[in-house]
Write an enzyme that holds these catalytic residues in place. Sequence first.
Site, PDB file in Angstrom:
ATOM      1  N   TYR A 241      95.260  27.199  70.156  1.00 32.45           N
ATOM      2  CA  TYR A 241      95.072  25.874  69.571  1.00 32.45           C
ATOM      3  C   TYR A 241      96.312  25.493  68.765  1.00 32.45           C
ATOM      4  O   TYR A 241      96.894  26.325  68.054  1.00 32.45           O
ATOM      5  CB  TYR A 241      93.849  25.847  68.644  1.00 32.45           C
ATOM      6  CG  TYR A 241      93.762  24.581  67.820  1.00 32.45           C
ATOM      7  CD1 TYR A 241      93.137  23.451  68.328  1.00 32.45           C
ATOM      8  CD2 TYR A 241      94.352  24.508  66.552  1.00 32.45           C
ATOM      9  CE1 TYR A 241      93.085  22.282  67.587  1.00 32.45           C
ATOM     10  CE2 TYR A 241      94.304  23.339  65.813  1.00 32.45           C
ATOM     11  CZ  TYR A 241      93.663  22.225  66.339  1.00 32.45           C
ATOM     12  OH  TYR A 241      93.634  21.069  65.623  1.00 32.45           O
TER      13      TYR A 241
ATOM     14  N   GLU B 195      96.867  16.772  68.774  1.00 29.13           N
ATOM     15  CA  GLU B 195      96.214  18.063  68.973  1.00 29.13           C
ATOM     16  C   GLU B 195      96.337  18.530  70.414  1.00 29.13           C
ATOM     17  O   GLU B 195      96.176  17.741  71.355  1.00 29.13           O
ATOM     18  CB  GLU B 195      94.742  17.928  68.569  1.00 29.13           C
ATOM     19  CG  GLU B 195      93.914  19.176  68.681  1.00 29.13           C
ATOM     20  CD  GLU B 195      92.485  18.929  68.261  1.00 29.13           C
ATOM     21  OE1 GLU B 195      92.131  19.305  67.123  1.00 29.13           O
ATOM     22  OE2 GLU B 195      91.712  18.345  69.046  1.00 29.13           O
TER      23      GLU B 195
END
Length: 399
Positions: free
Chosen positions: A118, A206
């Site tokens: 991530y 993101e």
Amino acid sequence: MKIHEYQAKNLLAAAGAAVPRGIVASNAAEAVKAFDTLGGPVVLKAQVHAGGRGKGRFKDSGKDFGGVKFITKRDEVQAVAEVMFKYPLVTLQTGPEGQKVSKVLVVEAREKIVKEVYAGVLLDRAVGLPLLMACAEGGVEIEEVAAKHPEKILKLHFDPKAGLPAYKARKMAVDLGFTGDQVTQAADIFVALAKVFLDKDCTLAEINPLGVMESGQVMVIDAKITFDDNALFRHKELAALRDESEENPAELRAAAANLTYIKLDGNIGCLVNGAGLAMSTMDIIKYHGGNPANFLDVGGGVTESGAIEAFRIILSDPRVKGVLVNIFGGIAKCDLIAEALVKAGREVGFKVPVVVRLEGTNVEKARQILAAAKSELPMMQPATDLTDAAKKVVAAAGV
């Protein structure tokens, strides 16, 4: 403003990030053509402004797959794409009615993903700096990892003027467990992510997941970008990326009238001037047992046309059983606001109780105006202060 995955990937690719080949389809036939162009296997990814697509379900379709479907055979593409375009996709973020899918991203998937990471950039308001956050355990369970093991989230602040330095990006990559050539590949993607965040005035940029493929290549598998609405005037090129079908029609209507409106889940409408006062109004409604149906800020200079449109928007929600008007008269004096409210009542027609709390310049004259209109607008009632207003509207709404 949010954009779709394929649009976010395009921005990241333009900034230097490695992104797998993909083709956007607007119907099932185009999805089949994309399969032919890319060659199988592929992943069909429904494009909606909501997370949890892979775990979602297509409402009333009778199918057990979600908005992310791995396909190896050409014959499957048509059937799966038809379901995606026909039925609304329901995820934890869409609500029970789901979201209609108008675009499907067909992505080549010849290699397996052997590792998921991530990475995200946002503003750390506590220190006033952009923050790169990353975790070696990316993918669909990142929220659970963050909640149960926050120590696994690595954080790195950087200067918004200089951007994310390459050496700091490489250090982050090493800390995440990347080795060899993968360190440079991951670092390049982190730098690209930070560049997009800064250059486009994002509130969030993101990548989840950032995938390591069987070949060792590091690539952006999924991406999400949200822009600061207040900075969009600086980025005319982003207007073309807006998908209004994904946004609430009432919120779009409010924006066109220079009103700030956010739909909520309650049944008490709020018409307030000033964001801080609006939040306080919602808080006191909750305190006295009610549930706000919206956040609506008409601004400091409340106008007659603005008040009328605000009522039309609030009352277009069938769940609204009462409305609380909480206005502090400063730039716009209370008597002018009261006249605007009376005219709004005449034009819109109040079918539910409307409790009005006014305070500020010329408030006594405003109360006289409202009192004079009582027989004409029986559903409108004054309140002496905010507590009195909240109690009255909660009671009137039958909560």
